[in-house]
Design a protein around this motif. Sequence first.
Motif, PDB file in Angstrom:
ATOM      1  N   PRO A 364       0.833  -1.212   0.000  1.00 23.50           N
ATOM      2  CA  PRO A 364       0.000   0.000   0.000  1.00 23.50           C
ATOM      3  C   PRO A 364       0.864   1.258   0.000  1.00 23.50           C
ATOM      4  O   PRO A 364       1.860   1.338   0.727  1.00 23.50           O
ATOM      5  N   LYS A 365       0.477   2.229  -0.788  1.00 17.80           N
ATOM      6  CA  LYS A 365       1.205   3.487  -0.891  1.00 17.80           C
ATOM      7  C   LYS A 365       0.214   4.640  -0.706  1.00 17.80           C
ATOM      8  O   LYS A 365      -0.980   4.457  -0.949  1.00 17.80           O
ATOM      9  N   GLN A 397       2.210   6.877  -5.455  1.00 20.07           N
ATOM     10  CA  GLN A 397       1.494   5.950  -6.336  1.00 20.07           C
ATOM     11  C   GLN A 397       2.208   5.773  -7.669  1.00 20.07           C
ATOM     12  O   GLN A 397       2.132   4.692  -8.278  1.00 20.07           O
ATOM     13  N   THR A 614       5.182   3.212   9.151  1.00 17.66           N
ATOM     14  CA  THR A 614       3.809   2.727   9.211  1.00 17.66           C
ATOM     15  C   THR A 614       3.597   2.079  10.571  1.00 17.66           C
ATOM     16  O   THR A 614       4.568   1.664  11.224  1.00 17.66           O
ATOM     17  N   ASN A 634       1.424  -7.012   2.034  1.00 14.60           N
ATOM     18  CA  ASN A 634       0.069  -7.583   2.069  1.00 14.60           C
ATOM     19  C   ASN A 634       0.092  -8.883   2.881  1.00 14.60           C
ATOM     20  O   ASN A 634       0.463  -8.866   4.041  1.00 14.60           O
TER      21      ASN A 634
END
Length: 647
Positions: A364-365, A397, A614, A634
């Motif tokens: 995820p970005k 992205q 994160t 993921n």
Amino acid sequence: MTILTSRTFLIGFFSLVLSLLLGQFITLNSPFFVSQAQENSTFQGIQLPLVDPQFRNQWTPQLEAEFQQKAKTVVQYYAKLDNYGNLHQENEKGSYPKAMFDFLAGHREQALQFLQADDPQQAEHAHTNGIDYYFCFTLKGQVRKYFLLKDFLEPNYRQKMYEGAKKWTEKDPLMRPHPLYGFGDESGRDWSIRRRGRWVDGRNTDNLRAMRETSVYLMAEETGNEETRQIYKNKIRRYVGALYNIGMGEWDSPVYHAHTFAPYLNLYDFAQDPDVKSLAKAALDWLSTAAAIKYNQGGWGGPSKRDYGGSHRVFSADASRAFWLYFGDTVIPNPKPERDTLYFMTSTYRPPLAVVALAKKQFPKPVELFATKPLYENWKSGKDQLPGYWETQFFGQTYQMGSVAGAFADKDVKPFALMAENPVRGVDYFGVNTVGDWIRPGKNSGDEIGQYENLLLWLRPTDQSNFYFQIPQTATLEKIQNIWFIQLEKTWLAIFPINLSNYQNKEPTNSKLAQAYQEERVFASQSQGNFYSGFALEVGEKASHGTYQNFKKIIQQKATLNLSAIEQGSVIFKSSQDKMLEFRYNPQNLLPILTRDGTLRNWHNQLAIYDSQTPDKSPVYLGWKEGKLTVKVNHLHFTNEVIGITE
């Protein structure tokens, strides 16, 4: 340092994804996963080394099929060469791989004739039966030739190699004076045996050290020279321990990263000691993770050590042309596969699935990644106390931007690069430097860089030096209200010059550069004024600004650059999205005093080798002197650990 223990383990959640798709639970032992050592035990008719399952990373059949197809194209590429080269000094670094590629292509007789030819420096290698066990680059090829092609070598030649290796490893060859040249004559400038002496090349870059230590270990193990084997087992422990606890001195080099990786493939494939096999896998897992961070669709971006200016295009880095075999994900074919791919394709090692996903940027970005890099030859005493460099990477992205700060003026460090998606060639490059007279990366002593996600400030004391900017020929460059706007395919840049002259096109300095960079454009801007000069940068894309026209509009309306204290080297940059980056030049150690939205970046409290910003530390985390690498993309999780370092 001593490594007390090492252990590796894989946590796989990829099966969960497949179970959701197929409506059933699938384990890593199911037919949906391939054990490459079992399913692909041969390549081009050559038996590959079998590796115990505990040391293997599982791959999917699709990835393995893509790997095999790419490997065959590499063999076809090298089968077209007219000659292999020669065996003088360390020239086997090119000629041996070419001959082995040709062997794989089916031209076995002529390849074996070359691989078993007498060395032109037999007199200097008489003490090792005329076999060149001296030059590090030669050793890398000698090891793969000896072990991989053992069933094809003439029995007398293989015995000659064995007996020579037995003499070579009877004692530590690094500590033995050469029979002709002793410990060498350092007055010369070449890499000859006369200059360096000893029984083995003693140069100490990461890649040369890896070639020497893995090769001596394997030949000592093969010939039963236990004392030397233990010496080099400890050397390997120290090096792999350094990777997991303080990092790599020759970090992320676009020229040399694969050169360190390849000899550890030799160790992984051919070592018999399970502890050493485990250490080899740990090294490869770490090195492939480092490569995955800097690899992007055939490009090799971000800051890097030992970068000589040839890697500012897709497939222009040796490392990207090698790791492409694992990572792929490219728009254009690999125009010149790196010779090190020989070791990749004839090995049963594969990077963890999570690392492959990391290379393909499937996490995820946006996400910001902090990293640190040690000083060069970091294994030497006193060089493991603090990092030498602090790196910031930001993954948007459509782009990846990275910069580095630290008390250095290394002319072979690329301090900054941005790679942006281009549907035609993979990625475009936006590069900046203050050294040389065109695109050669580097920075002058006194440059300081601070980054906050998609924002960046670069400041230096004003002198007559230039700033050089590289963009693709297809980019749009325009100046509006003293802001330089650059429109790439999907990514947009706003540059706010600080005491810089207006930009002027800069032509290549020679025909070779002109040919290599014909699709790029370089413009230069000269420092001016009496205080500090540089620039501020904001990067935008569809996800953050919608359209390029809207990006330009919002930048002009909202972004501000406060230069009221520029005489003291202080700048406040407010972005178009109200983020605040405050920068104060620090003459003490070239680590700028950086405040990001009111939070001071405390460099010396941020020592982790990889530290994703994160909550769960995904996609990658490796703490300073913690020894535990974790990659999470993921549902793919991977962990490897080398612990127990003591002084």
